[in-house]
Design an enzyme around this catalytic site. Structure first.
Site, PDB file in Angstrom:
ATOM      1  N   SER A 136       0.782  -1.224  -0.162  1.00 35.34           N
ATOM      2  CA  SER A 136      -0.050  -0.134  -0.049  1.00 35.34           C
ATOM      3  C   SER A 136       0.670   1.178   0.109  1.00 35.34           C
ATOM      4  CB  SER A 136      -0.935  -0.038   1.363  1.00 35.34           C
ATOM      5  OG  SER A 136      -1.456   1.169   1.351  1.00 35.34           O
ATOM      6  N   TYR A 149      -3.134  -1.310  10.500  1.00 37.14           N
ATOM      7  CA  TYR A 149      -3.017  -1.576   9.153  1.00 37.14           C
ATOM      8  C   TYR A 149      -1.805  -0.877   8.655  1.00 37.14           C
ATOM      9  CZ  TYR A 149      -3.900  -1.565   3.963  1.00 37.14           C
ATOM     10  OH  TYR A 149      -3.828  -1.863   2.943  1.00 37.14           O
TER      11      TYR A 149
END
Length: 235
Positions: A136, A149
């Protein structure tokens, strides 16, 4: 999607995790369209079909499941791995539970480690291979409610970079794909919702994976960072 004979990945065999929907399925479709044979894995692969791909059950958090999947991939002649399986939990630090931690870290970090570890001896024997980790854009930044996360993505980035250093000696090429906002089912949302209309599509991320896998043998793509133009500029 029809498989393209003579595509840029003709003769390649690629294992893809988290392959049943979203980015993972987009990757499978993109790679098979370019001639690759794909071994796709996910917890639930019922009803998932793509010409040129075989879908097998895979729980990346379970070593036995990973080993069974890896054995099938080795038998097929795998020469590349795309670690795509991932989950997210978004809460303030004070609300993060042990169960949240284990769900996110076991899938995103342990899953990457187990799956990669299972195929590294095979790549070492080949004297070549590729590992592409879909992480990400937050593998190098964070935000409120993103502690868990983003920590998992920071960890995946560290694993990716260490593996690149270790694999250099035996011809392993390692790439991190770092997408921004993508229109998928991520975070218990639905793909195709109106507010995601201008976000990246799974095919955009799949194109970055294809770019890494199709690079000439003397080229290593260390990372690809991509965003939708509507997302604020943040590196």
């Amino acid at each position: 999607m029809n498989r393209k004979d003579g595509g840029v990945l003709q003769g390649r065999v690629v294992a893809v995790t988290g392959a049943s929907k979203g980015i993972g399925l987009g990757v499978v479709q993109k790679l098979t369209a370019e001639g690759a044979t794909v071994i796709g894995g996910a917890r639930d692969v019922s009803g998932v079909v793509c010409e040129g791909a075989t879908f097998l059950p895979l729980d990346v958090t379970d070593a036995a499941s990973v080993d069974a999947f890896a054995e099938q991939a080795r038998r097929a002649g795998v020469d590349a791995l795309v670690n795509n399986a991932g989950v997210g939990v978004f809460k303030p630090v004070q609300d993060i539970t042990e169960a949240d931690y284990r769900r996110v870290m076991d899938t995103n970090v342990l899953g990457t480690l187990l799956m990669t570890r299972a195929l590294l001896p095979h790549f070492q024997a080949l004297g070549r291979g590729q590992v592409v980790n879909v992480t990400s854009d937050v593998s190098a930044r964070t935000f409120a409610t993103g502690a868990l996360y983003t920590a998992s993505k920071y960890a995946q980035r560290a694993v990716t970079q260490a593996l690149a250093s270790e694999g250099h000696a035996y011809g392993l090429r390692v790439t991190e794909i770092r997408p921004g906002m993508v229109d998928t089912f991520f975070g218990d949302t639905q793909q195709g919702e109106e507010y995601k209309a201008e976000w990246l599509k799974p095919d955009d991320v799949a194109g970055a994976v294809l770019y890494a896998l199709s690079a000439p043998a003397h080229v290593r793509i260390d990372e690809v960072l991509l965003h939708p133009v509507v997302q604020d500029v943040a590196f």
